[in-house]
Design a protein around this motif. Structure first.
Motif, mmCIF file in Angstrom:
data_model
loop_
_atom_site.group_PDB
_atom_site.id
_atom_site.type_symbol
_atom_site.label_atom_id
_atom_site.label_comp_id
_atom_site.label_asym_id
_atom_site.label_seq_id
_atom_site.Cartn_x
_atom_site.Cartn_y
_atom_site.Cartn_z
ATOM 1 N N ALA A 16 0.804 -1.242 0.069
ATOM 2 C CA ALA A 16 -0.151 0.038 0.013
ATOM 3 C C ALA A 16 0.861 1.271 0.084
ATOM 4 N N VAL A 17 0.744 2.027 -0.929
ATOM 5 C CA VAL A 17 1.266 3.431 -1.037
ATOM 6 C C VAL A 17 0.800 4.474 -0.100
ATOM 7 N N PRO A 18 1.528 4.800 0.909
ATOM 8 C CA PRO A 18 0.932 5.885 1.741
ATOM 9 C C PRO A 18 0.727 7.120 0.931
ATOM 10 N N GLY A 19 -0.226 7.856 1.271
ATOM 11 C CA GLY A 19 -0.224 9.306 0.524
ATOM 12 C C GLY A 19 -1.543 10.176 1.613
ATOM 13 N N PRO A 20 -1.661 11.311 1.184
ATOM 14 C CA PRO A 20 -2.492 12.226 1.842
ATOM 15 C C PRO A 20 -3.992 11.601 1.545
ATOM 16 N N PRO A 21 -4.995 11.901 2.405
ATOM 17 C CA PRO A 21 -4.541 12.811 3.849
ATOM 18 C C PRO A 21 -3.728 12.409 4.717
ATOM 19 N N TRP A 22 -2.693 13.209 5.490
ATOM 20 C CA TRP A 22 -1.948 12.647 6.487
ATOM 21 C C TRP A 22 -2.643 12.783 7.787
ATOM 22 N N ARG A 23 -2.756 11.853 8.611
ATOM 23 C CA ARG A 23 -3.472 11.907 9.943
ATOM 24 C C ARG A 23 -2.469 11.630 11.240
ATOM 25 N N ARG A 24 -2.853 12.116 12.302
ATOM 26 C CA ARG A 24 -2.246 12.078 13.480
ATOM 27 C C ARG A 24 -3.229 11.849 14.521
ATOM 28 N N GLY A 25 -3.114 10.685 15.295
ATOM 29 C CA GLY A 25 -4.164 10.391 16.235
ATOM 30 C C GLY A 25 -4.868 9.019 15.855
ATOM 31 N N ARG A 26 -5.757 8.748 16.475
ATOM 32 C CA ARG A 26 -6.582 7.495 16.433
ATOM 33 C C ARG A 26 -7.483 7.471 15.013
ATOM 34 N N SER A 27 -7.402 6.326 14.345
ATOM 35 C CA SER A 27 -8.115 6.344 13.232
ATOM 36 C C SER A 27 -9.630 6.400 13.416
ATOM 37 N N ASP A 28 -10.136 5.693 14.644
ATOM 38 C CA ASP A 28 -11.585 5.748 14.799
ATOM 39 C C ASP A 28 -11.791 7.038 15.698
ATOM 40 N N ALA A 29 -11.163 8.178 15.646
ATOM 41 C CA ALA A 29 -11.415 9.221 16.614
ATOM 42 C C ALA A 29 -12.837 9.858 15.935
ATOM 43 N N ARG A 30 -13.869 10.320 16.826
ATOM 44 C CA ARG A 30 -14.987 10.780 16.557
ATOM 45 C C ARG A 30 -14.725 12.350 15.692
ATOM 46 N N PHE A 31 -13.965 13.029 16.132
ATOM 47 C CA PHE A 31 -13.479 14.428 15.720
ATOM 48 C C PHE A 31 -12.304 14.247 14.919
ATOM 49 N N THR A 32 -12.274 15.102 13.940
ATOM 50 C CA THR A 32 -10.957 15.522 12.999
ATOM 51 C C THR A 32 -10.720 16.798 13.080
ATOM 52 N N VAL A 33 -9.553 17.397 13.502
ATOM 53 C CA VAL A 33 -9.046 18.740 13.150
ATOM 54 C C VAL A 33 -8.222 18.875 11.862
ATOM 55 N N ILE A 34 -8.866 19.528 10.903
ATOM 56 C CA ILE A 34 -7.970 19.559 9.367
ATOM 57 C C ILE A 34 -7.386 20.949 9.490
ATOM 58 N N GLU A 35 -6.260 20.898 9.709
ATOM 59 C CA GLU A 35 -5.276 22.221 9.505
ATOM 60 C C GLU A 35 -4.782 22.545 8.244
ATOM 61 N N TYR A 36 -5.295 23.568 7.820
ATOM 62 C CA TYR A 36 -4.802 24.233 6.560
ATOM 63 C C TYR A 36 -3.465 25.032 7.117
ATOM 64 N N ALA A 37 -2.483 24.687 6.490
ATOM 65 C CA ALA A 37 -0.915 25.380 6.721
ATOM 66 C C ALA A 37 -0.231 25.502 5.624
ATOM 67 N N ASP A 38 0.751 26.611 5.774
ATOM 68 C CA ASP A 38 1.938 26.988 4.951
ATOM 69 C C ASP A 38 3.237 26.570 5.795
ATOM 70 N N LEU A 39 4.240 26.008 5.219
ATOM 71 C CA LEU A 39 5.391 25.507 5.990
ATOM 72 C C LEU A 39 6.283 26.750 6.074
ATOM 73 N N GLU A 40 5.951 27.622 5.234
ATOM 74 C CA GLU A 40 6.784 29.292 5.364
ATOM 75 C C GLU A 40 6.100 29.898 6.402
ATOM 76 N N CYS A 41 4.867 29.720 6.760
ATOM 77 C CA CYS A 41 4.040 30.674 7.521
ATOM 78 C C CYS A 41 4.547 30.581 9.040
ATOM 79 N N PRO A 42 5.012 31.876 9.629
ATOM 80 C CA PRO A 42 5.439 31.868 10.882
ATOM 81 C C PRO A 42 4.537 31.570 12.047
ATOM 82 N N PHE A 43 3.193 32.091 11.659
ATOM 83 C CA PHE A 43 2.179 31.557 12.657
ATOM 84 C C PHE A 43 2.104 30.469 12.845
ATOM 85 N N CYS A 44 2.029 29.525 11.478
ATOM 86 C CA CYS A 44 1.812 28.215 11.544
ATOM 87 C C CYS A 44 2.781 27.393 12.271
#
Length: 254
Positions: free
Chosen positions: A57-85
């Motif tokens: 199986a080839v890994p790919g997005p979406p990239w997740r952190r945490g339990r796969s059966d978690a009720r809630f998902t927080v999707i973060e829109y981010a820029d790797l050059e953004c100092p706030f991020c």
């Protein structure tokens, strides 16, 4: 006169019993590995199937952190050059780790003001993830935020990601990461996200979503999740200004 016959009979019976025992033992020795072989093969095949499923199986997005059966998902829109991020990332990651019913999902949104460095770094972390899986992806994001100069300046001259495996290099030489990043940026635009960081909260049970702009503190996240759990309407709720100084994020209590 009967003793010789009795002796012959006893000898014959002894030989017959010995023959039967010999045949029985031989048969048992032959059949024993045959009987156990299918069970052994079955266990090995099951293990190989599980390993094969992971390796092929080839890994790919979406990239997740945490339990796969978690009720809630927080999707973060981010820029790797953004100092706030960059400031917000370890805070949000720690908060996610402390709340097992919430998983984190990454969504690239390279901003025009930070190009081309933002997209180049997004390509890097995508390819590291594709070669090494979800844990490798998050490690790559952390590495970029640790080493980049930010605000579109990119990585310092001569700084390279350690241990670039051949699979990562092959991915970087292809168009695959560009397609992934472009698709995520287009989806962000359709969702009305134009600045980073932004969070889209999703409740798997109610199907509701809630969009929050800016680095969101922990108590605000909990209140938003409570709203989703109660069946609140899908809405866009800016929690703070996108240009708020990153230092104001704090430690995200609770």
């Amino acid at each position: 006169m009967q003793l010789p016959g009795f002796t012959r009979s006893r000898t014959f019976l002894t030989l017959l019993l010995a023959t039967v025992l010999l045949v029985g033992v031989s048969t048992w020795l032959v059949l024993r590995p045959q009987a156990s072989a299918p069970a052994t093969v079955q266990r090995e095949s099951h293990a190989e199937a599980k390993t094969g499923a992971r390796s092929t199986a080839v890994p790919g997005p979406p990239w997740r952190r945490g339990r796969s059966d978690a009720r809630f998902t927080v999707i973060e829109y981010a820029d790797l050059e953004c100092p706030f991020c960059r400031t917000y990332f370890p805070v949000l990651k720690r908060w996610i780790d402390e709340h097992p019913d919430v998983a984190l999902q990454w969504h690239h949104l390279p901003l025009a003001m930070h190009e081309p460095a933002a997209s180049a770094e997004a390509r890097l972390v995508e390819c590291v993830g594709a070669a090494g899986g979800h844990a490798a992806f998050w490690q790559a994001v952390e590495w970029v935020y640790t080493h980049t100069r930010g605000d579109g300046q990119g990585l310092p001259e001569g700084v390279r990601y350690p241990d670039l495996a051949p699979a990562v290099q092959q991915c970087l030489a292809s168009d695959r990461p560009d397609a992934w990043i472009r698709a995520q940026a287009e989806e962000a635009a359709r969702s009305g996200v134009t600045a980073t960081p932004a969070l889209l909260l999703r409740d798997r049970e109610t199907g509701k979503t809630l969009l929050l702009h800016g680095p969101v503190e922990g108590d605000t996240l909990l209140s938003a999740l409570d709203l989703l759990a109660a069946g609140g309407q899908t809405a866009a709720e800016p929690s703070r200004s996108p240009d708020m100084p990153a230092a104001s994020v704090g430690d995200m209590p609770r």
